[in-house]
Design an enzyme around this catalytic site. Sequence first.
Site, PDB file in Angstrom:
ATOM      1  N   ASP A 115      -2.964  57.498 -29.088  1.00  0.00           N
ATOM      2  CA  ASP A 115      -2.332  56.594 -28.124  1.00  0.00           C
ATOM      3  C   ASP A 115      -0.889  56.949 -27.812  1.00  0.00           C
ATOM      4  O   ASP A 115      -0.127  56.116 -27.331  1.00  0.00           O
ATOM      5  CB  ASP A 115      -2.439  55.139 -28.606  1.00  0.00           C
ATOM      6  CG  ASP A 115      -1.745  54.918 -29.948  1.00  0.00           C
ATOM      7  OD1 ASP A 115      -1.268  55.909 -30.536  1.00  0.00           O
ATOM      8  OD2 ASP A 115      -1.677  53.767 -30.407  1.00  0.00           O
ATOM      9  N   GLU A 163       8.079  51.929 -27.827  1.00  0.00           N
ATOM     10  CA  GLU A 163       7.550  51.772 -26.465  1.00  0.00           C
ATOM     11  C   GLU A 163       7.841  50.388 -25.892  1.00  0.00           C
ATOM     12  O   GLU A 163       7.825  49.394 -26.625  1.00  0.00           O
ATOM     13  CB  GLU A 163       6.026  51.996 -26.487  1.00  0.00           C
ATOM     14  CG  GLU A 163       5.661  53.400 -26.892  1.00  0.00           C
ATOM     15  CD  GLU A 163       4.195  53.581 -27.286  1.00  0.00           C
ATOM     16  OE1 GLU A 163       3.676  54.678 -27.094  1.00  0.00           O
ATOM     17  OE2 GLU A 163       3.585  52.621 -27.781  1.00  0.00           O
TER      18      GLU A 163
END
Length: 340
Positions: A227, A55
Amino acid sequence: MKIISVESVTTLLHHHGFNNYMLDLMNALKRDFGRWESFTKMPRPAMHVPGGVLELMPICDNELYYTFKYVNCHPKNPSIGKQTVVATGQLSRIDTGYPVMFSEMTILTALRTAATAALATDMMSRNDSHTLAIIGTGAQSEFQVKGLQLVRDIKEVRYFDIDPHAMKKFARNMAHTSLKLVPCENVQQATRGADIITVCTACKAQVDVIKNDWVTAGVHINALGGDTVGKTELEENILPRSSIVVEYFDQSFIEGEIQRLSKEKAKELVHAELYELVTGKKKGRKNNTEITLFDSVGIALEDYSVLRLTYELAEKYNTGENYNMTPVLPDPKNLISCIL
Ligand SMILES: NC(=O)c1ccc[n+]([C@@H]2O[C@H](COP(=O)([O-])OP(=O)(O)OC[C@H]3O[C@@H](n4cnc5c(N)ncnc54)[C@H](O)[C@@H]3O)[C@@H](O)[C@H]2O)c1
């Protein structure tokens, strides 16, 4: 440009003191969440690979800095002697675009995640919360406990991990504290009687680590491990029973526990974004029987706060190394002179 290595962060924390750093970080988070509208932000782009996710987390403050963090999550990494989560990040000035600091962010991520959970817990948990359950005693766990100790008078920590080695490591690291440490045989036992439940497990799947039946009136839950897409930790039935706070709805709806809901239902069930508690627009807890849930995914604003604070402290204590990561030129157009 300042380079902050793992060793530099360690030195900095020794100079400034862990608790001072965490309290300063919580204040920095309050300041930055309080300026929510002055940041240009976006849900983080995530690239899913076999066994993990990569990410990039950019954010721009309209006043001073732009930051980004690169972070992964590979839950099976510990089986090959590597960490589940590692990160690096950069702080740049917006007036010139020049980077001013590049930093390790594995430790900074643990610090900012703990400070953010502590901030949320301070506004959402009952004031008389003394018993904490920690589910998942991996890399984040001790940071979480230390953060929560700054906002509540934690006396007892009940803990469980499916890995006995991780439980022993946690007990060893926390042994010097005055906390009553209670190792548990399963999640149900650990959560029984807890005022605060922090769940920080790593498994790239929708796992009901916390069952609805174990969640009782008045408890506050910090759910940190759900998450990314397809990665959650709470039985879905807990959500409609809870007053849910997220960091940033647009990202949390993709990655958080609320990804299991329709958008309409998620909008209905989410009580607030964290900045609304920080600014006093909404209350974190209405009464002592409410179940409150901080559905945390981690957002770029938290990385901004920790990078900015670390840069200021690194300047103050003269920590880190300085390297030319951008050319220094008498004539800015004469780039070729660097290599002639
Ligand atoms: N919300 C945020 O801002 C944020 C920030 C950092 C990390 N995280 C997430 O937090 C989680 C933990 O990160 P970490 O660095 O501590 O990882 P880690 O791998 O070091 O620790 C995770 C622990 O969870 C345990 N575990 C897995 N499934 C379990 C289960 N069902 N019951 C009990 N224990 C279980 C593992 O054995 C391991 O010890 C990860 O999912 C990570 O993505 C969230």
